[in-house]
Design an enzyme around this catalytic site. Structure first.
Site, PDB file in Angstrom:
ATOM      1  N   GLU A  89      42.669  45.188  44.896  1.00 34.46           N
ATOM      2  CA  GLU A  89      41.619  45.667  43.496  1.00 34.46           C
ATOM      3  C   GLU A  89      42.648  45.096  42.231  1.00 34.46           C
ATOM      4  O   GLU A  89      43.625  45.296  41.991  1.00 34.46           O
ATOM      5  CB  GLU A  89      41.907  47.100  44.115  1.00 34.46           C
ATOM      6  CG  GLU A  89      41.587  47.957  43.020  1.00 34.46           C
ATOM      7  CD  GLU A  89      41.407  49.724  43.167  1.00 34.46           C
ATOM      8  OE1 GLU A  89      40.897  50.738  42.481  1.00 34.46           O
ATOM      9  OE2 GLU A  89      42.610  50.219  44.268  1.00 34.46           O
ATOM     10  N   ASP A 136      43.347  58.732  37.537  1.00 30.04           N
ATOM     11  CA  ASP A 136      44.204  58.249  37.887  1.00 30.04           C
ATOM     12  C   ASP A 136      45.085  58.912  37.014  1.00 30.04           C
ATOM     13  O   ASP A 136      46.390  59.319  36.026  1.00 30.04           O
ATOM     14  CB  ASP A 136      44.715  56.994  36.385  1.00 30.04           C
ATOM     15  CG  ASP A 136      43.760  55.507  37.184  1.00 30.04           C
ATOM     16  OD1 ASP A 136      44.058  56.035  38.361  1.00 30.04           O
ATOM     17  OD2 ASP A 136      43.591  54.905  36.064  1.00 30.04           O
TER      18      ASP A 136
END
Length: 260
Positions: free
Chosen positions: A47, A58
């Site tokens: 990723e 995040d």
């Protein structure tokens, strides 16, 4: 190597697939590529994060990495070049994690074609409810990119039934209701969540948000086909620790126990 082949190869070895995360441009262009070289021997799928100024999904560790990459001057063209460089190193599936704003700002067709031409296998789109813009998702597929969307413990069966069919790479299952970050333990109920998801799709299911140790990796492996490790890697790098022991420990946890 296709995404399905990568998951199947891991399963043939008796384990869940390992999906490490690297941020394009972190700690800088050369350092990011060096991290990729160190990560690839452990990875089944990679990723790649596209630095973004408002990464709402995040936690603080990845936010810091994104901010540092942006301060270094990392822009879309640099991420494309990074994907090209990574593709030259491996035939493993590469998934670019991007929020939807850069896609819209660039123009979906242009964005998708550019990343496909650079060597990306697919996209992870954490803040796009796919049913809100199925035409955009169709454009990604037309460009030759697989798509991955997120489901969470709060996802109802009805919502799973809507989102899962849009996932053509794998389903990214969020282990918690919150942001990314290393955790000591994953919540109960993940096996049941994954089974509910698998009733609606035949693509692999991976668990992310919280994979940081052998024990959390083992919990993920008991429930799903793969596990994403992100914050724990970046934190190790921030603290000046080698990332290989973290990857090795997590990979060992992904091996499933075989009953006698």
């Amino acid at each position: 190597m296709t995404t399905r082949e990568a998951f199947e190869r891991a399963a043939a070895e008796g384990r869940a697939a390992l999906i490490p995360y690297v941020m394009a441009g972190y700690p800088d262009a050369a350092g990011a590529l060096e991290l990729v070289r160190r990560v690839l021997p452990f990875a089944d799928v990679l990723e790649i994060g596209l630095p973004y100024s408002d990464p709402l999904g995040d936690g603080p560790v990845i936010q810091r990495a994104s901010e540092r990459a942006l301060r270094q001057g990392t822009r879309l063209k640099d991420v494309l070049e990074f994907v090209r460089q990574v593709r030259a190193l491996t035939d493993k599936p590469l998934f670019v994690m991007t929020y939807i704003n850069p896609v819209i700002a660039t123009g979906p067709e242009r964005f998708f074609e550019a990343f496909r031409n650079a060597g990306a296998t697919g996209l992870i789109l954490p803040d796009l409810p796919p049913d809100e813009d199925p035409a955009l998702v169709a454009k990604a597929h037309a460009a030759g990119l697989e798509t991955t969307f997120l489901l969470a413990p709060t996802s109802t069966d009805a919502r799973i039934g809507v989102v899962a069919p849009f996932c053509t790479g794998f389903v990214y299952t969020v282990s918690v209701t919150g942001v990314t970050g290393a955790r000591d333990r994953l919540p109960e109920g993940l096996p049941e969540l994954v089974q509910r998801i698998k009733q609606h799709t035949g693509v692999p299911v991976a668990i992310g948000f919280g994979i940081s140790s052998r024990s959390t990796a083992a919990q993920a492996a008991r429930a799903a086909d793969g596990a994403v490790i992100a914050s724990a890697l970046i934190r190790a790098h921030e603290e000046g620790r080698p990332i290989e022991p973290v990857l090795e420990e997590v990979r060992l946890g992904l091996f499933r126990q075989v009953s006698a």
